[in-house]
Design a protein around this motif. Structure first.
Motif, PDB file in Angstrom:
ATOM      1  N   ARG A 116      33.375  70.311  61.807  1.00 22.57           N
ATOM      2  CA  ARG A 116      34.752  70.657  61.432  1.00 22.57           C
ATOM      3  C   ARG A 116      35.154  72.015  62.006  1.00 22.57           C
ATOM      4  O   ARG A 116      36.289  72.214  62.447  1.00 22.57           O
ATOM      5  CB  ARG A 116      34.895  70.654  59.909  1.00 22.57           C
ATOM      6  N   ALA A 117      34.205  72.958  61.994  1.00 22.83           N
ATOM      7  CA  ALA A 117      34.493  74.276  62.570  1.00 22.83           C
ATOM      8  C   ALA A 117      34.730  74.170  64.077  1.00 22.83           C
ATOM      9  O   ALA A 117      35.605  74.846  64.629  1.00 22.83           O
ATOM     10  CB  ALA A 117      33.330  75.224  62.282  1.00 22.83           C
ATOM     11  N   ALA A 118      33.977  73.281  64.737  1.00 27.54           N
ATOM     12  CA  ALA A 118      34.100  73.125  66.195  1.00 27.54           C
ATOM     13  C   ALA A 118      35.463  72.555  66.592  1.00 27.54           C
ATOM     14  O   ALA A 118      36.102  73.045  67.524  1.00 27.54           O
ATOM     15  CB  ALA A 118      32.981  72.225  66.711  1.00 27.54           C
ATOM     16  N   ILE A 119      35.887  71.511  65.869  1.00 28.56           N
ATOM     17  CA  ILE A 119      37.161  70.872  66.257  1.00 28.56           C
ATOM     18  C   ILE A 119      38.365  71.757  65.915  1.00 28.56           C
ATOM     19  O   ILE A 119      39.452  71.586  66.478  1.00 28.56           O
ATOM     20  CB  ILE A 119      37.332  69.479  65.614  1.00 28.56           C
ATOM     21  N   ASN A 120      38.161  72.704  64.989  1.00 28.37           N
ATOM     22  CA  ASN A 120      39.255  73.616  64.625  1.00 28.37           C
ATOM     23  C   ASN A 120      39.237  74.906  65.431  1.00 28.37           C
ATOM     24  O   ASN A 120      40.122  75.750  65.270  1.00 28.37           O
ATOM     25  CB  ASN A 120      39.185  73.950  63.129  1.00 28.37           C
ATOM     26  N   THR A 121      38.224  75.048  66.293  1.00 30.44           N
ATOM     27  CA  THR A 121      38.139  76.242  67.140  1.00 30.44           C
ATOM     28  C   THR A 121      39.225  76.205  68.205  1.00 30.44           C
ATOM     29  O   THR A 121      39.542  75.147  68.775  1.00 30.44           O
ATOM     30  CB  THR A 121      36.757  76.315  67.819  1.00 30.44           C
ATOM     31  N   THR A 122      39.817  77.345  68.486  1.00 24.27           N
ATOM     32  CA  THR A 122      40.834  77.443  69.529  1.00 24.27           C
ATOM     33  C   THR A 122      40.423  78.485  70.558  1.00 24.27           C
ATOM     34  O   THR A 122      39.507  79.281  70.322  1.00 24.27           O
ATOM     35  CB  THR A 122      42.199  77.835  68.929  1.00 24.27           C
ATOM     36  N   GLY A 123      41.072  78.448  71.693  1.00 24.60           N
ATOM     37  CA  GLY A 123      40.818  79.458  72.714  1.00 24.60           C
ATOM     38  C   GLY A 123      39.737  79.061  73.709  1.00 24.60           C
ATOM     39  O   GLY A 123      39.329  77.896  73.793  1.00 24.60           O
ATOM     40  N   ASP A 124      39.242  80.076  74.433  1.00 23.13           N
ATOM     41  CA  ASP A 124      38.298  79.846  75.524  1.00 23.13           C
ATOM     42  C   ASP A 124      36.931  79.341  75.058  1.00 23.13           C
ATOM     43  O   ASP A 124      36.186  78.745  75.836  1.00 23.13           O
ATOM     44  CB  ASP A 124      38.100  81.152  76.320  1.00 23.13           C
ATOM     45  N   HIS A 125      36.592  79.601  73.810  1.00 21.85           N
ATOM     46  CA  HIS A 125      35.256  79.246  73.332  1.00 21.85           C
ATOM     47  C   HIS A 125      35.163  77.815  72.793  1.00 21.85           C
ATOM     48  O   HIS A 125      34.075  77.387  72.407  1.00 21.85           O
ATOM     49  CB  HIS A 125      34.820  80.224  72.223  1.00 21.85           C
ATOM     50  N   LYS A 126      36.268  77.091  72.765  1.00 23.89           N
ATOM     51  CA  LYS A 126      36.265  75.776  72.132  1.00 23.89           C
ATOM     52  C   LYS A 126      35.265  74.820  72.787  1.00 23.89           C
ATOM     53  O   LYS A 126      34.453  74.180  72.099  1.00 23.89           O
ATOM     54  CB  LYS A 126      37.663  75.152  72.160  1.00 23.89           C
ATOM     55  N   ILE A 127      35.307  74.735  74.114  1.00 22.16           N
ATOM     56  CA  ILE A 127      34.425  73.787  74.812  1.00 22.16           C
ATOM     57  C   ILE A 127      32.958  74.154  74.612  1.00 22.16           C
ATOM     58  O   ILE A 127      32.103  73.287  74.384  1.00 22.16           O
ATOM     59  CB  ILE A 127      34.762  73.741  76.321  1.00 22.16           C
ATOM     60  N   GLU A 128      32.651  75.447  74.648  1.00 23.61           N
ATOM     61  CA  GLU A 128      31.277  75.882  74.431  1.00 23.61           C
ATOM     62  C   GLU A 128      30.811  75.525  73.016  1.00 23.61           C
ATOM     63  O   GLU A 128      29.668  75.101  72.812  1.00 23.61           O
ATOM     64  CB  GLU A 128      31.166  77.392  74.652  1.00 23.61           C
ATOM     65  N   THR A 129      31.713  75.676  72.037  1.00 24.62           N
ATOM     66  CA  THR A 129      31.388  75.327  70.648  1.00 24.62           C
ATOM     67  C   THR A 129      31.160  73.826  70.509  1.00 24.62           C
ATOM     68  O   THR A 129      30.237  73.393  69.804  1.00 24.62           O
ATOM     69  CB  THR A 129      32.528  75.774  69.708  1.00 24.62           C
ATOM     70  N   ILE A 130      31.986  73.042  71.185  1.00 26.67           N
ATOM     71  CA  ILE A 130      31.828  71.578  71.168  1.00 26.67           C
ATOM     72  C   ILE A 130      30.480  71.200  71.774  1.00 26.67           C
ATOM     73  O   ILE A 130      29.749  70.349  71.247  1.00 26.67           O
ATOM     74  CB  ILE A 130      32.970  70.891  71.966  1.00 26.67           C
ATOM     75  N   ARG A 131      30.120  71.860  72.865  1.00 25.52           N
ATOM     76  CA  ARG A 131      28.852  71.576  73.542  1.00 25.52           C
ATOM     77  C   ARG A 131      27.665  71.908  72.622  1.00 25.52           C
ATOM     78  O   ARG A 131      26.698  71.137  72.539  1.00 25.52           O
ATOM     79  CB  ARG A 131      28.777  72.372  74.841  1.00 25.52           C
ATOM     80  N   GLU A 132      27.736  73.045  71.933  1.00 26.77           N
ATOM     81  CA  GLU A 132      26.666  73.432  71.012  1.00 26.77           C
ATOM     82  C   GLU A 132      26.548  72.452  69.847  1.00 26.77           C
ATOM     83  O   GLU A 132      25.443  72.127  69.404  1.00 26.77           O
ATOM     84  CB  GLU A 132      26.928  74.844  70.472  1.00 26.77           C
ATOM     85  N   THR A 133      27.677  71.966  69.364  1.00 27.54           N
ATOM     86  CA  THR A 133      27.661  71.020  68.246  1.00 27.54           C
ATOM     87  C   THR A 133      27.083  69.683  68.680  1.00 27.54           C
ATOM     88  O   THR A 133      26.340  69.036  67.927  1.00 27.54           O
ATOM     89  CB  THR A 133      29.089  70.837  67.686  1.00 27.54           C
ATOM     90  N   LEU A 134      27.391  69.268  69.914  1.00 29.33           N
ATOM     91  CA  LEU A 134      26.799  68.041  70.448  1.00 29.33           C
ATOM     92  C   LEU A 134      25.284  68.183  70.586  1.00 29.33           C
ATOM     93  O   LEU A 134      24.526  67.244  70.307  1.00 29.33           O
ATOM     94  CB  LEU A 134      27.412  67.711  71.815  1.00 29.33           C
TER      95      LEU A 134
END
Length: 469
Positions: free
Chosen positions: A350-368
């Motif tokens: 939930r934190a990953a999908i609500n992340t905005t900005g330049d770090h969103k993709i990196e956060t999605i990758r870490e969650t995967l």
């Protein structure tokens, strides 16, 4: 991942990297040991390899094994400091009564507590190395450690009254552990965690009607050796709560109202309330009647209430601690571990999908990446803690986890699909626990008397659910 768990994982990774061979100390060979130099050198450049087995996306009948190697590195002085922390946490002990890592040739071994932590790590990650298995299967493994529950958000120990009472029962034991003297500094003093803290005989008087006493140092030592805490300050905090809940009291009445003292000179005794909580003496008739009525109500309750009970047990730290112990005894602790870890993953998702900005993709990758770790631990074919779930759901998971992920949009879609499948698997495991292990748990003679209030809480939860509909 909580800080204390990271600390235990780093320790276990170091132990897996060491050969743990026999070393000569004072004309005899000590098995499963290592030197200061070996530990510090390995921590300086630590490698951990993990193999993941997954179905071949081109041929589901074949299994593809992928090995991932993670490398840690730290300066020599930092490595020495970390080893000292492992010693202070009672994960390791000196065979020669050393208290620091200044001598390169000093020989160390895992404590029973350290072996238990290593066993849990290896079970979680599917590590089957022969030298590690030999340590885990040795007689020094206590298999009785109190696995304490921590708050996911703060990483602090749960301090509710029921949890403290459960710890207290383990601390004093089913029967008094009487000894001629409580004054001992042996490193093996508390290696058997299925018995309580060492106590000495005391002749009762009208002013002091208790029969046994124990000291503050042994209290803190037992808690550090026989529970999963890593900081002595937490042991002192638990001792303070024993006092606050009037389970123990100081022998010297002048110390009444003072804080807990972790020294040999501070003597304590088990209070009347403590004796009842420990099961040494019977509670009053009113409590016995309430327990009898609760048992009858439990036997006559509907099957649907087991879902409410499971929910309450999982959310209550003290009952969850007992339930985890029961599952470990019945060889299915992985069910609860998976259920809780999916809960933590959902928070991260939930934190990953609500992340905005330049770090969103990196956060999605870490969650995967976290999702793949969870899948390989519990759901992949041949995984170390493989769960018993529906074949169709297992196939769906295998298909999704082996599908290649291309651009950023595909990565986001993939994460959404994985989260949905994990939720289905979590629900499946919840139903399995509710229908199988929870009914057995609440009727088990070892735990039934420690579950006072469970049925009332489950009934209240049921009423709340009915009202909200």
């Amino acid at each position: 991942m909580c800080m204390h768990q990271d600390f235990k994982d780093l320790f276990s990774t170091l132990m897996v990297s060491l050969p743990l061979t026999p070393h000569r100390v004072r004309f005899r060979m000590i098995d499963y040991t290592f030197t200061s130099d070996e530990a510090i050198t390995n921590l300086g450049s630590l490698k951990f390899s993990q193999s993941n087995r997954m179905p071949d996306p081109k041929d589901s009948s074949r299994v593809v094994t992928t090995t991932t190697t993670t490398t840690f590195s730290m300066a020599k002085e930092m490595a020495r400091s970390v080893c000292q922390k492992f010693f202070e946490a009672k994960f390791i002990e000196s065979v020669e009564s050393k208290i620091d890592f200044s001598s390169k040739s000093a020989v160390w071994q895992l404590t029973p507590k350290g072996i238990h932590i290593l066993e849990r790590f290896c079970g979680r990650n599917g590590i089957q190395s022969a030298h590690v298995r030999a340590v885990i299967e040795s007689p020094r493994n206590p298999r009785q450690l109190v696995v304490l529950e921590r708050d996911v958000e703060t990483d602090k120990l749960h301090h509710d009254e029921q949890t403290i009472e459960i710890m207290f029962r383990r601390f004093v034991g089913l029967h008094v552990n009487e000894s001629a003297s409580s004054d001992s500094d042996s490193v093996h003093e508390f290696s058997k965690c299925d018995i309580g803290v060492r106590m000495t005989k005391h002749k009762p008087t009208p002013q002091r009607p208790y029969e046994h006493v124990f000291n503050g140092k042994n209290t803190a030592d037992w808690l550090m050796d026989c529970c999963t805490m890593v900081d002595r300050r937490e042991a002192i905090e638990i001792g303070e709560l024993f006092l606050k809940q009037q389970l123990i009291a100081p022998v010297d009445s002048r110390q009444t109202g003072q804080s807990f003292q972790q020294v040999k000179q501070a003597l304590y005794y088990v209070t009347r309330k403590g004796e009842v909580v420990a099961g040494w003496t019977q509670p009053d008739e009113a409590s016995l009647l309430a327990d009898s009525n609760a048992a009858k109500a439990r036997d006559g309750s509907s099957r649907d209430s087991n879902s409410n009970r499971t929910n309450i047990i999982i959310r209550n730290p003290s009952w969850r601690l007992l339930y985890r112990e029961f599952l470990k005894e019945t060889m299915c602790e992985e069910n609860l571990s998976f259920y809780l870890e999916v809960g933590e993953f959902n928070t991260q998702y939930r934190a990953a999908i609500n992340t905005t900005g330049d770090h969103k993709i990196e956060t999605i990758r870490e969650t995967l990446a976290a999702a793949y770790g969870l899948y390989n631990a519990f759901l992949a074919p041949g995984s170390p803690n493989e769960l018993n779930i529906d074949h169709a759901l297992r196939t769906q998971l295998a298909t999704r986890m082996t599908r290649a992920v291309g651009d950023d949009a595909a990565m986001m879609t993939s994460l959404d699909e994985v989260a949905s499948l994990f939720e289905k698997a979590q629900n499946s495991i919840f139903k399995l626990m509710s229908s199988d292990s929870v009914p057995k748990f609440i009727k088990h003679h070892k735990y039934a008397n420690q579950l006072r209030g469970l049925d009332a809480a489950a009934a209240q939860a049921s009423q709340s659910t009915s009202t909200s509909r």
